[in-house]
Design a protein around this motif. Structure first.
Motif, PDB file in Angstrom:
ATOM      1  N   TYR A  92       0.836  -1.202   0.000  1.00 36.48           N
ATOM      2  CA  TYR A  92       0.000   0.000   0.000  1.00 36.48           C
ATOM      3  C   TYR A  92       0.871   1.252   0.000  1.00 36.48           C
ATOM      4  O   TYR A  92       0.625   2.194  -0.757  1.00 36.48           O
ATOM      5  N   ARG A  93       1.895   1.284   0.830  1.00 37.46           N
ATOM      6  CA  ARG A  93       2.800   2.436   0.878  1.00 37.46           C
ATOM      7  C   ARG A  93       3.515   2.623  -0.466  1.00 37.46           C
ATOM      8  O   ARG A  93       3.731   3.757  -0.901  1.00 37.46           O
ATOM      9  N   ALA A  94       3.856   1.520  -1.135  1.00 35.29           N
ATOM     10  CA  ALA A  94       4.486   1.606  -2.452  1.00 35.29           C
ATOM     11  C   ALA A  94       3.518   2.227  -3.468  1.00 35.29           C
ATOM     12  O   ALA A  94       3.922   3.051  -4.297  1.00 35.29           O
ATOM     13  N   LEU A  95       2.241   1.853  -3.400  1.00 35.27           N
ATOM     14  CA  LEU A  95       1.239   2.460  -4.289  1.00 35.27           C
ATOM     15  C   LEU A  95       1.094   3.949  -4.007  1.00 35.27           C
ATOM     16  O   LEU A  95       0.993   4.757  -4.946  1.00 35.27           O
ATOM     17  N   GLU A  96       1.074   4.325  -2.733  1.00 38.08           N
ATOM     18  CA  GLU A  96       1.000   5.740  -2.390  1.00 38.08           C
ATOM     19  C   GLU A  96       2.180   6.496  -2.999  1.00 38.08           C
ATOM     20  O   GLU A  96       2.010   7.574  -3.568  1.00 38.08           O
ATOM     21  N   GLU A  97       3.356   5.940  -2.869  1.00 37.64           N
ATOM     22  CA  GLU A  97       4.563   6.573  -3.402  1.00 37.64           C
ATOM     23  C   GLU A  97       4.479   6.709  -4.924  1.00 37.64           C
ATOM     24  O   GLU A  97       4.788   7.749  -5.487  1.00 37.64           O
ATOM     25  N   ARG A  98       4.023   5.653  -5.586  1.00 39.26           N
ATOM     26  CA  ARG A  98       3.923   5.682  -7.055  1.00 39.26           C
ATOM     27  C   ARG A  98       2.873   6.666  -7.532  1.00 39.26           C
ATOM     28  O   ARG A  98       2.980   7.207  -8.632  1.00 39.26           O
TER      29      ARG A  98
END
Length: 130
Positions: A92-98
């Motif tokens: 989820y944090r990776a999606l937020e970053e992307r």
């Protein structure tokens, strides 16, 4: 907030519920730090009941539990993220970053160029000329 700032709220849907969103991700991170649902709730300024309901909803939405809770006294009490919980939080944090790359697009620049500095004053009537 600056003019035309884009605020994205990534939410993962599970039926009529939200399996994951920014608040739930923050709660998972707080549980990982604090080692308990109640301490995580206090850190986030929410009631224990609200935090417990959010954890319960996440655990029901994912194929494997995200949080393992051990109520009562003793050495094993508290709560921690499962391996799946850590993986879900990281994804989820990776999606937020992307999602931040959206603000680098031509469409974003075009859209923000059409936004006023501040909204017009509200009117009592609908003006069809506006």
């Amino acid at each position: 907030m600056r003019v035309g700032a884009l605020k994205l709220k990534l939410q993962l849907v599970c039926g009529d519920a939200f399996a994951m969103g920014p608040g739930k991700a923050d709660l998972l991170a707080a549980i990982a730090r604090a080692g308990s649902i109640s301490a995580a709730a206090r850190a986030l300024g929410m009631s224990y009941r609200r935090a417990w309901l959010l954890v319960d909803e996440m655990n029901r939405c994912f194929r494997e539990r995200l949080v393992a809770a051990h109520p009562g006294g003793g050495r094993e009490r508290g709560a921690q993220l499962t391996d799946n919980g850590r993986a879900v939080l990281a994804a989820y944090r990776a999606l937020e970053e992307r999602s931040t790359v959206i603000t680098e697009s031509d469409a974003y620049r075009a859209l923000t160029g059409m936004v006023r500095e501040t909204p017009l004053a509200a009117t009592a009537e609908i003006d069809p000329k506006r």
